[in-house]
Design a protein around this motif. Structure first.
Motif, PDB file in Angstrom:
ATOM      1  N   LEU A 234      38.796  30.569  37.865  1.00 21.43           N
ATOM      2  CA  LEU A 234      39.925  31.459  37.601  1.00 21.43           C
ATOM      3  C   LEU A 234      39.775  32.675  38.525  1.00 21.43           C
TER       4      LEU A 234
ATOM      5  N   LYS B 149      40.814  36.309  40.004  1.00 18.84           N
ATOM      6  CA  LYS B 149      41.526  37.535  39.611  1.00 18.84           C
ATOM      7  C   LYS B 149      41.835  38.290  40.885  1.00 18.84           C
TER       8      LYS B 149
ATOM      9  N   SER C 174      43.522  41.271  42.745  1.00 19.28           N
ATOM     10  CA  SER C 174      44.101  42.626  42.586  1.00 19.28           C
ATOM     11  C   SER C 174      44.843  42.967  43.870  1.00 19.28           C
TER      12      SER C 174
ATOM     13  N   VAL D   8      47.036  43.025  38.876  1.00 17.86           N
ATOM     14  CA  VAL D   8      46.059  41.926  38.894  1.00 17.86           C
ATOM     15  C   VAL D   8      46.766  40.631  38.469  1.00 17.86           C
TER      16      VAL D   8
ATOM     17  N   GLU E  65      46.138  36.436  37.756  1.00 19.37           N
ATOM     18  CA  GLU E  65      45.107  35.418  37.523  1.00 19.37           C
ATOM     19  C   GLU E  65      45.676  34.062  37.890  1.00 19.37           C
TER      20      GLU E  65
ATOM     21  N   GLU F 125      44.573  29.790  39.022  1.00 16.47           N
ATOM     22  CA  GLU F 125      43.493  28.809  39.085  1.00 16.47           C
ATOM     23  C   GLU F 125      43.294  28.374  40.533  1.00 16.47           C
TER      24      GLU F 125
ATOM     25  N   GLU G   4      36.659  37.743  41.933  1.00 16.63           N
ATOM     26  CA  GLU G   4      37.465  38.976  41.935  1.00 16.63           C
ATOM     27  C   GLU G   4      37.766  39.347  43.373  1.00 16.63           C
TER      28      GLU G   4
END
Ligand code: SF4
Ligand code: F3S
Ligand code: FES
Length: 250
Positions: free
Chosen positions: A8, A10, A12, A29, A31, A33, A91
Motif C-alpha cells: 500500500l 502512501k 503525498s 495524501v 493511498e 495499491e 511513503e
C-alpha cells in the motif's frame, strides 16, 4: 490460487493551483495499491483516474525521452515515468520542480525558461556564410561525433536546474543545461564561432564562473550526462581565453 497483494503506497503530493482564486498550497495524501512494474507515472494516473481527476502533472513519451514528467521525488529531482515505485519506500513525497513557472500541482512550464536560455546562448550551429545545401558536410571523426552526440542527449527536463543551489541565488545563471550546450557547440567543427564569442556568452558569473561546483546537477541528471567534467573543461577554457583578453582598464 491466492493473488498476492501489492504494497500500500502512501503518496503525498504538494497541491496548489495558482489559477484557482483562493487556492492554498497543501499536502494531500493518496493511498494506492502497488502493481508489478509500477512507475510513478502509472501511480499518478491511478490517482487521477480513481481518486482525484483534478490532479495536474505532465507527461508525453512515458519513456524518459521528452523530459516533461520531471518533478521532485522524495526531495530529489527525477523523472516520474522512469522511477519504479518498487525502488522507493511505501511513503513517497512528490512536489513540482522549483525555479520554473508553476502551472498547477506537479505541472511546471519549463519551456519558457529553456527557450530564454537557448536564445541567450544562441544554442544552434553558427556558420560564417550562408550554407550551401549542395555541398556535402565535412567528414567528422567518429570519436568526435560520438562525443557531440553524448552531450546532445540532454532532454531539457530541468532536473539539473532544480537541483542547483546557484540558481536560487543567481536568477540569470544558465545552469548545467546551458553550460552543457556551450560545451557541445564548442566541440562542433561546423560551428564557426570564435573562442571570444563563447567567452561573451558564458565567461561571466551567470555562466561558467557562477557555477560553485555543487555537483547536484550531475547527481540528478536522468540521462547521466558528464556535466561535471564538461563544466570543468569549459571553466579552464574560459579562464585561458579571459587571461588572453586585453584588460579594459588600459
Ligand atoms: Fe535534464 Fe540532464 Fe539535460 Fe539537465 S543536463 S536538462 S538534468 S537531461
Ligand atoms: Fe549547479 Fe552543477 Fe555547478 S549543481 S553549481 S551547475 S556543479
Ligand atoms: Fe517523457 Fe517522462 S513522460 S520523460
Amino acid at each position: 490460487m491466492s493473488i498476492e497483494k501489492g504494497r500500500l503506497l502512501k503518496i503525498s503530493i504538494l497541491r496548489y493551483d495558482p489559477q484557482l482564486e483562493g487556492d492554498k498550497p497543501r499536502i494531500e495524501v493518496f493511498e494506492i495499491e502497488e502493481a508489478p512494474g509500477m512507475t510513478l507515472f502509472i501511480a499518478l494516473n491511478d490517482i487521477r483516474q480513481y481518486h482525484d481527476a483534478s490532479l495536474k502533472f505532465d507527461f508525453v513519451c512515458r519513456a524518459g525521452i521528452c523530459g516533461s514528467c520531471a518533478m521532485i521525488i522524495n526531495g530529489k529531482p527525477g523523472l516520474a515515468c522512469s522511477t519504479l515505485t518498487a525502488k522507493l519506500d511505501v511513503e513517497i513525497s512528490l512536489a513540482p520542480l522549483p525555479v520554473f513557472e508553476l502551472i498547477g500541482d506537479l505541472s511546471v512550464f519549463t519551456g519558457n525558461w529553456m527557450r530564454n536560455m537557448n536564445e541567450r546562448l544562441e544554442a544552434w550551429i553558427h556558420q560564417t556564410e550562408a550554407a550551401d545545401f549542395n555541398q556535402l558536410e565535412q567528414r567528422m571523426e567518429p570519436e568526435l561525433a560520438e562525443e557531440i552526440y553524448e552531450l546532445d542527449r540532454c532532454i531539457e527536463c530541468g532536473c539539473c536546474v532544480a537541483g542547483c543551489g546557484t540558481i536560487q541565488m543567481r536568477e540569470e545563471f544558465v545552469g548545467a543545461v546551458g553550460l552543457n550546450k556551450i560545451a557541445r557547440y564548442q566541440l562542433d567543427p561546423r560551428d564557426k564561432r570564435s573562442d571570444s564569442d563563447y567567452y561573451e556568452l558564458v565567461g561571466d558569473e551567470d555562466g561558467v564562473f557562477g557555477c560553485m561546483t555543487l555537483l547536484g546537477c550531475e547527481d540528478v541528471c536522468p540521462k547521466k550526462l558528464p556535466l561535471q567534467s564538461k563544466i570543468a573543461y569549459l571553466r579552464r577554457k574560459m579562464l585561458q581565453i579571459g587571461l588572453k583578453k586585453p584588460c579594459s582598464c588600459q
